[in-house]
Scaffold this motif. Sequence first.
Motif, PDB file in Angstrom:
ATOM      1  N   THR A 167     -23.042   4.093  60.506  1.00 13.51           N
ATOM      2  CA  THR A 167     -21.712   4.635  60.768  1.00 13.51           C
ATOM      3  C   THR A 167     -20.892   3.656  61.575  1.00 13.51           C
ATOM      4  O   THR A 167     -21.415   2.958  62.445  1.00 13.51           O
ATOM      5  CB  THR A 167     -21.794   5.978  61.527  1.00 13.51           C
ATOM      6  OG1 THR A 167     -20.481   6.405  61.880  1.00 13.51           O
ATOM      7  CG2 THR A 167     -22.627   5.851  62.796  1.00 13.51           C
TER       8      THR A 167
ATOM      9  N   VAL B 114     -29.584   5.383  59.289  1.00 13.47           N
ATOM     10  CA  VAL B 114     -28.313   6.023  59.630  1.00 13.47           C
ATOM     11  C   VAL B 114     -27.292   4.932  59.898  1.00 13.47           C
ATOM     12  O   VAL B 114     -27.529   4.040  60.725  1.00 13.47           O
ATOM     13  CB  VAL B 114     -28.459   6.925  60.871  1.00 13.47           C
ATOM     14  CG1 VAL B 114     -27.132   7.603  61.189  1.00 13.47           C
ATOM     15  CG2 VAL B 114     -29.552   7.963  60.649  1.00 13.47           C
TER      16      VAL B 114
ATOM     17  N   LEU C 297     -24.899  13.572  62.559  1.00 13.19           N
ATOM     18  CA  LEU C 297     -25.882  12.498  62.453  1.00 13.19           C
ATOM     19  C   LEU C 297     -26.881  12.551  63.604  1.00 13.19           C
ATOM     20  O   LEU C 297     -28.064  12.249  63.434  1.00 13.19           O
ATOM     21  CB  LEU C 297     -25.182  11.141  62.418  1.00 13.19           C
ATOM     22  CG  LEU C 297     -24.418  10.815  61.129  1.00 13.19           C
ATOM     23  CD1 LEU C 297     -23.706   9.473  61.245  1.00 13.19           C
ATOM     24  CD2 LEU C 297     -25.352  10.816  59.918  1.00 13.19           C
TER      25      LEU C 297
ATOM     26  N   GLY D 103     -24.752   8.617  56.284  1.00 17.14           N
ATOM     27  CA  GLY D 103     -23.594   8.109  56.998  1.00 17.14           C
ATOM     28  C   GLY D 103     -22.329   8.524  56.272  1.00 17.14           C
ATOM     29  O   GLY D 103     -22.365   8.875  55.090  1.00 17.14           O
TER      30      GLY D 103
ATOM     31  N   ALA E 165     -21.010   3.595  54.008  1.00 19.45           N
ATOM     32  CA  ALA E 165     -22.349   4.163  53.945  1.00 19.45           C
ATOM     33  C   ALA E 165     -22.804   4.344  52.498  1.00 19.45           C
ATOM     34  O   ALA E 165     -23.961   4.068  52.158  1.00 19.45           O
ATOM     35  CB  ALA E 165     -22.393   5.501  54.678  1.00 19.45           C
TER      36      ALA E 165
ATOM     37  N   ALA F 297     -24.981   1.400  64.469  1.00 27.03           N
ATOM     38  CA  ALA F 297     -23.837   2.164  64.980  1.00 27.03           C
ATOM     39  C   ALA F 297     -23.220   1.392  66.139  1.00 27.03           C
ATOM     40  O   ALA F 297     -23.827   0.461  66.672  1.00 27.03           O
ATOM     41  CB  ALA F 297     -24.287   3.551  65.438  1.00 27.03           C
TER      42      ALA F 297
END
Length: 383
Positions: A115, A113, A123, A60, A65, A141
């Motif tokens: 973000t 992941v 990504l 990320g 991140a 996310a």
Amino acid sequence: MLDESLLDAPDALARIDHRGLLRGAAEAGARVRTAARHAAEAGVAELTPEGRPRVVLVAGPGTAAVGVADLIGALAGASAPVIALRPTGVAHAAGALRWALPGWAGSLDLLLVVTTDGSEPGLALLAEQAYRRGCTVVAVAPRTSPLSEAVDGAHGLVVPMATAPYELYEEGQAASPAALWALLTPLLSLLDRVGLLEAPPETLAKVADRLDRTAERCGPAIATYSNPAKTLAADLADSLPLIWTEGAGAAPAGRRFAAVLAELAGLPALAAELPEALPAHGVLLVGDFAAGADPEDFFRDRVDEPQALRARVVLLRDRPAGGLTAAPAARELALGHDTPISELEPEDGSELESIAELLAVTDFAAVYLSLAESGARGPVDQP
């Protein structure tokens, strides 16, 4: 120079805080509760893992991140290696960043992941690569984002990021306190489920309560003399913070503090773990950053000169390994060179609660320094 009167002017702070950083810090406990609920609604509690992953990979952009990977690594300990995948690219922009899996990554590994944006094509490509390799993919996310669609398409699990209506996650917002907890909390629930660390719902509830209590102590309405975050901000103004940490939980909190001081407040800081911090930073206590360093004529006119940075030690302590502590040696080294020292130590509680308290106090301090810097650049309208 820091205008300390600004720290005790809540209305003025609110007018300067265009990015909602104080509000984000104050709402950290609420963000943990919302993020935990999102994780439950996404089905994390119903997962039936077949065993622990061999390696946890975290990808990320931005400070949040990096902090998530660091904190997960500290909490997981020896349960499994935690590796942060660093991006490459010609610029730090959503369209330019790219991530790549290590050559050995495969079906035994877990890719996380995280973000605050969700528009990064790099990504999405990483999620597709992980699917082809057989890696399990979990993303936190924004709910409606290209990344969420890509992870869904790769048969991964998406947990919608906990946000507030007033938030706009623009460039630089990844350092905000709200972003860290919005991204970290669902992953704590997930990793508790797979057995890498202990973060059951009751522990997350205690973390949220600890964050609420810390926010009450550190909020803008609390005067500087009884507010640990404002006191720390005032101590660090015009200094070079040397952040020395002791304990596995304090180490990532110290590294995050250094990162947010630079990103939010524009203040360079160095972080290191005790006892290695003593030789690593000891030379800074006797060189140009020493408290009494002044190589030029004492009587020269300094009106138009910038304030020189002087070293100040910030000692963040959690539970030292084996009960051994280097704190007395750290104090002796600092005070022996006339270097001031600030100390933070959390109340008793679980490891996750202690980390949360250290993060909350230091996040508030960085936000106050950021707002004080904003106030120094222009006049603050008084009511």
